[in-house]
Design an enzyme around this catalytic site. Sequence first.
Site, mmCIF file in Angstrom:
data_model
loop_
_atom_site.group_PDB
_atom_site.id
_atom_site.type_symbol
_atom_site.label_atom_id
_atom_site.label_comp_id
_atom_site.label_asym_id
_atom_site.label_seq_id
_atom_site.Cartn_x
_atom_site.Cartn_y
_atom_site.Cartn_z
ATOM 1 N N ASP A 190 0.855 -1.182 0.000
ATOM 2 C CA ASP A 190 0.000 0.000 0.000
ATOM 3 C C ASP A 190 0.893 1.235 0.000
ATOM 4 O O ASP A 190 1.693 1.429 0.916
ATOM 5 C CB ASP A 190 -0.900 -0.001 1.243
ATOM 6 C CG ASP A 190 -1.793 1.225 1.304
ATOM 7 O OD1 ASP A 190 -2.504 1.483 0.323
ATOM 8 O OD2 ASP A 190 -1.766 1.932 2.337
ATOM 9 N N GLU A 274 -0.970 -1.529 -5.819
ATOM 10 C CA GLU A 274 -2.150 -0.924 -6.416
ATOM 11 C C GLU A 274 -1.721 -0.023 -7.571
ATOM 12 O O GLU A 274 -0.682 0.615 -7.539
ATOM 13 C CB GLU A 274 -2.969 -0.150 -5.385
ATOM 14 C CG GLU A 274 -2.219 0.944 -4.685
ATOM 15 C CD GLU A 274 -3.037 1.559 -3.564
ATOM 16 O OE1 GLU A 274 -4.256 1.647 -3.713
ATOM 17 O OE2 GLU A 274 -2.445 1.954 -2.553
ATOM 18 N N ASP A 355 -3.205 1.018 7.278
ATOM 19 C CA ASP A 355 -2.372 0.784 6.093
ATOM 20 C C ASP A 355 -2.086 -0.698 5.860
ATOM 21 O O ASP A 355 -2.093 -1.177 4.736
ATOM 22 C CB ASP A 355 -1.050 1.551 6.202
ATOM 23 C CG ASP A 355 -1.296 3.055 6.264
ATOM 24 O OD1 ASP A 355 -2.321 3.510 5.711
ATOM 25 O OD2 ASP A 355 -0.477 3.765 6.876
#
Length: 382
Positions: A190, A274, A355
């Site tokens: 992340d 991502e 997170d």
Amino acid sequence: MQLRYQYRVYPTPGQQDMLARSFGCARVVFNDCLLARQNAYAAGLKVSDTDVQRWVVTEAKKAPQRAWLAEVASVVLVQACQDARRAYRNWFDSMSGKRKGRRVGAPRFRSRKDNRQAIRLTRNGFSIRDNRKLYVAKVGELKVVWSRDLPSEPSSVTVIKDAAGRYFASFVVETTDEPLPECDAEVGIDLGLTTFAVLSDGKVIESPKFFRRAERRLRKAQQSLSRKERGSKNRAEARVKVAKAHARVADARKDWAHKQSTAIIRENQAVYVEDLCITGLARTRLAKSVHDAGWGVFTRLLEEKAARFGRVFVKVDRWFPSSQLCSVCGVQDGRKPLSVRRWQCQACGVVHDRDVNAAKNILAAGRAERRNACGGAVSLSV
Ligand SMILES: [Zn+2]
């Protein structure tokens, strides 16, 4: 797989002069190619690549206003034609959907004032001499600082002059890296704003301090530049200072990203990140942050190293709310302000670090996407 190896080059004043001419000729040929194709396109004519090359190189040399093209290596001019052709083709393929990924714009004409001047040479235009110097056709033997060894014979080289006035040789080589021994670990990453990144195994990668420091230095140099009078010598000097500050940021960022990405690739068989559409982000609210550029370099290196060492790299579409979804039971627990670092899932009661939970969701989505690799979106909704 093909990789680039870049080295600093120190041309003599005479070689700099010859390189400047080569940059200029390559630029003119590139622009002439674009123009020829544009004209043909506007007139509804089909032109072949050989036609274009004949017009802008062979025929052009006979005209007095292009006679100086003969002063530089012809391989440089031929490569400029090919670069123009590829730029044109990428644009067409991108429009027609044949080319995946980010939209490619129409080819842009090159300018004498571009920050990056470059020529590209294939095998018949360069060689590495026994004295470890780089021979470039019509330019001569260039002094190279070999900061690391080339793994194999390069197939082409690009000689570059950047905005800070530095010269580089960028070689394309085929690597023959052995894949790393397989391991079981997989990780989701992340990318954050408060920390650089958080991994699904709980590891935190802090933002290096130099990002902030370098950003400050850069801002100062830019302010100083904006105060200088247009066209003045002071302004030209200030511009070089800005370019140097930029170059320092880029170098430091790359070094750091190399270290981080190597460690992650070594320890994990599969890496899921991502897809932030970083280019889209950079144009909007985060435009001035050195941070987002750091993400771009970092994920690119992860992808490159994964390919080199037989690891899996998957970009996960970020259409699901990775920080709202409980990574244990899959309940979507609503939006939370950025200040909420820890939260408890209403459904299953597990307490999450914001997170790490997001990174775990990315890991799960990445795994699903990989199993479904033949295409189609993966449904995560509950
Ligand atoms: Zn839950």
